[in-house]
Write a protein that holds these residues in place. Structure first.
Motif, PDB file in Angstrom:
ATOM      1  N   GLY A 192       0.825  -1.207   0.000  1.00  9.49           N
ATOM      2  CA  GLY A 192       0.000   0.000   0.000  1.00  9.49           C
ATOM      3  C   GLY A 192       0.846   1.238   0.000  1.00  9.49           C
ATOM      4  N   SER A 193       0.188   2.364   0.181  1.00  8.60           N
ATOM      5  CA  SER A 193       0.895   3.634   0.200  1.00  8.60           C
ATOM      6  C   SER A 193       0.269   4.523   1.267  1.00  8.60           C
ATOM      7  CB  SER A 193       0.848   4.286  -1.178  1.00  8.60           C
ATOM      8  OG  SER A 193       1.674   5.419  -1.186  1.00  8.60           O
ATOM      9  N   LEU A 194       0.461   5.805   1.132  1.00  2.01           N
ATOM     10  CA  LEU A 194      -0.043   6.697   2.168  1.00  2.01           C
ATOM     11  C   LEU A 194      -1.525   6.968   1.973  1.00  2.01           C
ATOM     12  CD1 LEU A 194       2.598   9.361   3.049  1.00  2.01           C
ATOM     13  CD2 LEU A 194       1.595   7.605   4.470  1.00  2.01           C
ATOM     14  N   ASP A 195      -2.285   5.993   2.422  1.00  2.00           N
ATOM     15  CA  ASP A 195      -3.734   6.079   2.362  1.00  2.00           C
ATOM     16  C   ASP A 195      -4.194   5.554   3.722  1.00  2.00           C
ATOM     17  OD1 ASP A 195      -6.334   4.546   2.044  1.00  2.00           O
ATOM     18  OD2 ASP A 195      -6.268   5.686   0.165  1.00  2.00           O
ATOM     19  N   PRO A 196      -5.190   6.164   4.367  1.00  2.00           N
ATOM     20  CA  PRO A 196      -5.591   5.721   5.689  1.00  2.00           C
ATOM     21  C   PRO A 196      -5.854   4.215   5.755  1.00  2.00           C
ATOM     22  CG  PRO A 196      -6.737   7.735   5.122  1.00  2.00           C
ATOM     23  CD  PRO A 196      -5.952   7.332   3.905  1.00  2.00           C
ATOM     24  N   ASP A 197      -6.393   3.613   4.685  1.00  2.00           N
ATOM     25  CA  ASP A 197      -6.675   2.171   4.710  1.00  2.00           C
ATOM     26  C   ASP A 197      -5.390   1.356   4.808  1.00  2.00           C
ATOM     27  OD1 ASP A 197      -9.302   2.722   4.520  1.00  2.00           O
ATOM     28  OD2 ASP A 197      -9.404   2.420   2.336  1.00  2.00           O
ATOM     29  N   ASP A 198      -4.331   1.846   4.134  1.00  2.00           N
ATOM     30  CA  ASP A 198      -3.072   1.114   4.151  1.00  2.00           C
ATOM     31  C   ASP A 198      -2.380   1.213   5.501  1.00  2.00           C
ATOM     32  OD1 ASP A 198      -3.322   0.418   1.473  1.00  2.00           O
ATOM     33  OD2 ASP A 198      -2.582   2.392   0.883  1.00  2.00           O
ATOM     34  N   LEU A 199      -2.641   2.276   6.201  1.00  2.00           N
ATOM     35  CA  LEU A 199      -1.994   2.447   7.500  1.00  2.00           C
ATOM     36  C   LEU A 199      -2.651   1.553   8.548  1.00  2.00           C
ATOM     37  CD1 LEU A 199      -1.583   6.288   7.317  1.00  2.00           C
ATOM     38  CD2 LEU A 199       0.180   4.571   7.093  1.00  2.00           C
ATOM     39  N   GLY A 200      -3.827   1.028   8.244  1.00  2.00           N
ATOM     40  CA  GLY A 200      -4.451   0.035   9.115  1.00  2.00           C
ATOM     41  C   GLY A 200      -5.169   0.640  10.301  1.00  2.00           C
ATOM     42  N   HIS A 201      -4.845   1.818  10.631  1.00  2.00           N
ATOM     43  CA  HIS A 201      -5.495   2.463  11.763  1.00  2.00           C
ATOM     44  C   HIS A 201      -5.277   3.958  11.613  1.00  2.00           C
ATOM     45  CE1 HIS A 201      -1.416   2.826  13.104  1.00  2.00           C
ATOM     46  NE2 HIS A 201      -1.293   1.539  12.830  1.00  2.00           N
ATOM     47  N   GLY A 202      -6.065   4.694  12.307  1.00  2.00           N
ATOM     48  CA  GLY A 202      -5.876   6.152  12.249  1.00  2.00           C
ATOM     49  C   GLY A 202      -6.293   6.710  10.902  1.00  2.00           C
ATOM     50  N   SER A 203      -6.123   7.981  10.735  1.00  2.00           N
ATOM     51  CA  SER A 203      -6.418   8.612   9.462  1.00  2.00           C
ATOM     52  C   SER A 203      -5.588   9.870   9.402  1.00  2.00           C
ATOM     53  CB  SER A 203      -7.897   8.970   9.382  1.00  2.00           C
ATOM     54  OG  SER A 203      -8.140  10.086  10.209  1.00  2.00           O
ATOM     55  N   ALA A 204      -5.731  10.591   8.294  1.00  2.00           N
ATOM     56  CA  ALA A 204      -4.954  11.816   8.138  1.00  2.00           C
ATOM     57  C   ALA A 204      -5.257  12.805   9.261  1.00  2.00           C
ATOM     58  CB  ALA A 204      -5.260  12.439   6.788  1.00  2.00           C
ATOM     59  N   ASP A 205      -6.447  12.668   9.904  1.00  2.00           N
ATOM     60  CA  ASP A 205      -6.792  13.593  10.999  1.00  2.00           C
ATOM     61  C   ASP A 205      -6.149  13.177  12.320  1.00  2.00           C
ATOM     62  OD1 ASP A 205      -8.392  14.836   9.174  1.00  2.00           O
ATOM     63  OD2 ASP A 205     -10.120  13.569   9.674  1.00  2.00           O
ATOM     64  N   GLU A 206      -5.659  11.942  12.367  1.00  2.00           N
ATOM     65  CA  GLU A 206      -5.094  11.440  13.618  1.00  2.00           C
ATOM     66  C   GLU A 206      -3.637  11.052  13.384  1.00  2.00           C
ATOM     67  OE1 GLU A 206      -7.546   8.335  15.492  1.00  2.00           O
ATOM     68  OE2 GLU A 206      -8.978   8.860  13.944  1.00  2.00           O
ATOM     69  N   PRO A 207      -2.737  11.983  13.595  1.00  2.00           N
ATOM     70  CA  PRO A 207      -1.323  11.668  13.351  1.00  2.00           C
ATOM     71  C   PRO A 207      -0.875  10.471  14.200  1.00  2.00           C
ATOM     72  CG  PRO A 207      -1.626  13.994  13.845  1.00  2.00           C
ATOM     73  CD  PRO A 207      -2.924  13.319  14.139  1.00  2.00           C
ATOM     74  N   GLU A 208      -0.117   9.580  13.575  1.00  2.00           N
ATOM     75  CA  GLU A 208       0.219   8.324  14.251  1.00  2.00           C
ATOM     76  C   GLU A 208       1.702   8.110  14.470  1.00  2.00           C
ATOM     77  OE1 GLU A 208      -1.414   5.715  15.414  1.00  2.00           O
ATOM     78  OE2 GLU A 208      -3.452   6.389  14.965  1.00  2.00           O
ATOM     79  N   TYR A 209       2.542   8.763  13.694  1.00  2.00           N
ATOM     80  CA  TYR A 209       3.956   8.368  13.661  1.00  2.00           C
ATOM     81  C   TYR A 209       4.888   9.463  14.191  1.00  2.00           C
ATOM     82  CZ  TYR A 209       2.310   4.283  11.355  1.00  2.00           C
ATOM     83  OH  TYR A 209       1.642   3.111  11.108  1.00  2.00           O
ATOM     84  N   ASP A 210       6.010   8.990  14.786  1.00  2.00           N
ATOM     85  CA  ASP A 210       7.039   9.908  15.300  1.00  2.00           C
ATOM     86  C   ASP A 210       8.159  10.099  14.285  1.00  2.00           C
ATOM     87  OD1 ASP A 210       5.867   9.882  18.015  1.00  2.00           O
ATOM     88  OD2 ASP A 210       6.520   7.789  17.971  1.00  2.00           O
ATOM     89  N   VAL A 211       8.319   9.103  13.400  1.00  2.00           N
ATOM     90  CA  VAL A 211       9.375   9.162  12.389  1.00  2.00           C
ATOM     91  C   VAL A 211       8.788   8.625  11.085  1.00  2.00           C
ATOM     92  CG1 VAL A 211      11.660   8.303  11.698  1.00  2.00           C
ATOM     93  CG2 VAL A 211      11.175   8.709  14.128  1.00  2.00           C
ATOM     94  N   LEU A 212       9.037   9.329  10.010  1.00  2.00           N
ATOM     95  CA  LEU A 212       8.664   8.817   8.684  1.00  2.00           C
ATOM     96  C   LEU A 212       9.908   8.823   7.822  1.00  2.00           C
ATOM     97  CD1 LEU A 212       5.511   9.678   6.600  1.00  2.00           C
ATOM     98  CD2 LEU A 212       7.759   9.550   5.518  1.00  2.00           C
TER      99      LEU A 212
END
Ligand code: SAM
Length: 278
Positions: A192-212
């Motif tokens: 997948g890529s940077l799409d909320p579905d691919d991230l498995g949880h969260g969405s663009a409104d809910e930042p999830e990561y400390d490092v990209l």
């Protein structure tokens, strides 16, 4: 391997080439001023060459010999058969070459592994966009990150990343072949890529990561910069590479547009790595 060796080159022996093919040659090669014709069985040839029976060449072994461990900061990236060559002071990062990009021999991979190695990843959540062989996600996981996700749009990368995770001694979570337990938490790979579905949880409104971390290319960083921003907590670390030096202005512009700060650049030959804070 049966070889008929003649003086001369492909050019000077041009008139004999048809004779060699018709006699059953399986291949022709020019080496050190001599023409070499390969045969599966002897043939009757009225030319001025000589037959030799040479030991078969193990191309696979020769190619493997050419691969050497790569030092990238506190990690040494090595194929599994060279694991013993990793100095005890280094963190071994075992990657076997396969269908997916990322053996550590490319400057961009090395730069990104070095940049990850400079961070204190303990307890951090890391997203690797374009994970390929899994090398960057694995570096983050071995570096102590709590939760690592490697995403790649190309499905052929998934088995390679899984295999490399296993090479590094990580155990798959039962029933979840692309999710591994690590000393700090977990490592997962997904297509997948940077799409909320691919991230498995969260969405663009809910930042999830400390490092990209993303080893893609400048035009894609430009397109994805807003999405990078959206999945990062405030005051997080962005590591971008795959950037040709002459494309740096595009990435600088994208980072400024999305409000990233503390932009810093590391150069290696024609390649660049850019770090920034969200
Ligand atoms: N991360 C590895 C490394 O640093 O060596 C591999 C990097 S390789 C240069 C880029 C990878 O990104 C490829 O495996 C490719 O399939 C993947 N890719 C390209 N575009 C992508 C996108 N929009 N989203 C996710 N992955 C992408």
């Amino acid at each position: 391997m049966l070889v008929y060796v003649l003086p001369g080159t492909l050019e000077t022996r041009e008139t004999d080439l048809d004779v060699l093919w018709e006699a059953g040659a399986t291949g022709l090669e020019e080496r050190a001023g001599r023409l070499r014709a390969y045969f599966d069985s002897p043939a009757d040839l009225a030319l001025d060459g000589e037959w030799t029976d040479e030991p078969d060449q193990d191309w696979q072994a020769d190619w493997k010999k050419g691969l050497t461990p790569v030092t990238a900061g506190r990690f040494t990236i090595a194929p599994s058969w060279l694991a013993a060559e990793v100095p005890p002071t280094q963190i071994p990062l075992l990657i076997d070459p396969g269908m997916a990009f990322g053996t550590g021999h490319h400057a961009t991979t090395r730069l990104a592994v070095e940049a990850l190695g400079q961070l204190d990843l303990v307890g951090r959540r890391v997203l690797d966009v374009g994970s390929g062989s899994g090398v960057l996600a694995l570096a983050a996981a071995l570096g102590g990150a709590a939760q690592v996700l490697g995403l790649d749009i190309d499905p052929v990368t998934l088995p390679a990343a899984i295999e490399n995770a296993q090479l590094n001694g990580l155990k798959a979570v039962p029933g979840m072949p692309a999710r591994f337990e690590t000393s700090g938490g977990s490592l997962s790979f997904a297509v997948g890529s940077l799409d909320p579905d691919d991230l498995g949880h969260g969405s663009a409104d809910e930042p999830e990561y400390d490092v990209l971390v993303a080893n893609l290319f400048a035009e894609l960083h430009d397109l994805l910069a807003g999405a990078y921003r959206a999945v990062l907590h405030p005051d997080s670390q962005l590591i971008l590479t795959g950037i040709l030096q002459d494309r740096l202005p595009l990435v600088r512009g994208a980072l400024a547009r999305e409000g990233f700060t503390q932009v810093s650049e590391t150069l290696d030959g024609e390649w660049a790595l850019v770090t920034a804070r969200s």
